[in-house]
Design an enzyme around this catalytic site. Structure first.
Site, mmCIF file in Angstrom:
data_model
loop_
_atom_site.group_PDB
_atom_site.id
_atom_site.type_symbol
_atom_site.label_atom_id
_atom_site.label_comp_id
_atom_site.label_asym_id
_atom_site.label_seq_id
_atom_site.Cartn_x
_atom_site.Cartn_y
_atom_site.Cartn_z
ATOM 1 N N ASN A 124 57.990 5.780 -19.447
ATOM 2 C CA ASN A 124 57.590 6.070 -18.087
ATOM 3 C C ASN A 124 57.882 7.446 -17.912
ATOM 4 O OD1 ASN A 124 57.696 3.082 -16.764
ATOM 5 N ND2 ASN A 124 59.603 3.145 -17.685
ATOM 6 N N ASP B 35 60.327 7.500 -10.439
ATOM 7 C CA ASP B 35 59.354 7.131 -11.578
ATOM 8 C C ASP B 35 57.973 7.902 -10.882
ATOM 9 O OD1 ASP B 35 56.483 5.695 -11.933
ATOM 10 O OD2 ASP B 35 57.950 4.347 -13.001
ATOM 11 N N ASP C 112 47.809 4.730 -15.481
ATOM 12 C CA ASP C 112 48.178 5.184 -14.251
ATOM 13 C C ASP C 112 47.718 6.527 -13.854
ATOM 14 O OD1 ASP C 112 48.807 2.733 -13.880
ATOM 15 O OD2 ASP C 112 51.063 3.034 -14.376
ATOM 16 N N ARG D 33 61.471 -1.041 -7.802
ATOM 17 C CA ARG D 33 61.564 -2.243 -8.934
ATOM 18 C C ARG D 33 63.304 -2.074 -9.337
ATOM 19 N NH1 ARG D 33 57.449 -1.416 -12.937
ATOM 20 N NH2 ARG D 33 56.207 -2.597 -11.489
#
Length: 177
Positions: A86, A102, A119, A22
């Protein structure tokens, strides 16, 4: 060469396998010190690894740290400030780009400081797929505990007044131009 307030930079998020997944374009530097960098997101273009592009919906302040295994986005929502954390490697800044890896786990922190951890399945899948070292796994879980403590005790940047002060200083600087 040291960057200065108002400089525009890219942000690149990588996965553990080294692949960019990203990127953010034209993010504005608010402040850089030896320990952290604060960025401002306003209608920033984001590109996913899939090629999908989209713009951020709301203004945000993004904190990156040289030592800590997370970065924190403070988002100005209609109902107040929300935070998105994050779990990630400390950042590096090179060639006009803030870069980090990440590590999948995220915190979604609401205006009232309640939160959800997101997640976990992705983290468990990727730690096996990409063979995260014991050291990385321990740093990620230690950071989860640090973030929980910062939220509970309302340490910066989990202080609405602090985030609003930064935003107001940014607007003052922006309006001088």
């Amino acid at each position: 060469m040291k960057s200065k307030t108002g400089d525009l930079v890219f942000v690149h998020a990588y996965k553990h396998n080294g692949k960019l997944y990203r990127s953010w374009e034209k993010v504005s530097i608010f402040e850089e010190t030896e320990n952290y960098i604060i960025l401002i997101n306003e209608e920033v273009l984001i590109t996913e690894v899939t090629g999908r592009k989209w713009k951020t919906n709301e203004p945000a302040i993004w904190f990156f740290f040289k030592e800590d295994w997370y970065n924190i986005i403070c988002m100005f929502k209609e109902r107040g400030i929300n935070y998105y954390c994050n779990l990630a490697s400390p950042y590096i800044f090179e060639e006009g780009t803030v870069k980090y890896i990440d590590y999948d786990l995220d915190f979604k922190v609401f205006n009232d400081f309640s939160y959800k951890i997101l997640d976990l399945k992705e983290f468990n899948r990727n730690r096996i797929t990409w063979n995260y070292s014991r050291d990385i796994i321990e740093k990620v879980w230690k950071s989860v505990d640090e973030i929980k403590e910062k939220i509970k005790t309302k340490q910066k940047p989990f202080v609405h007044e602090y985030v609003n002060d930064i935003w107001n200083k940014y607007l003052e600087l922006k309006n001088k131009d």
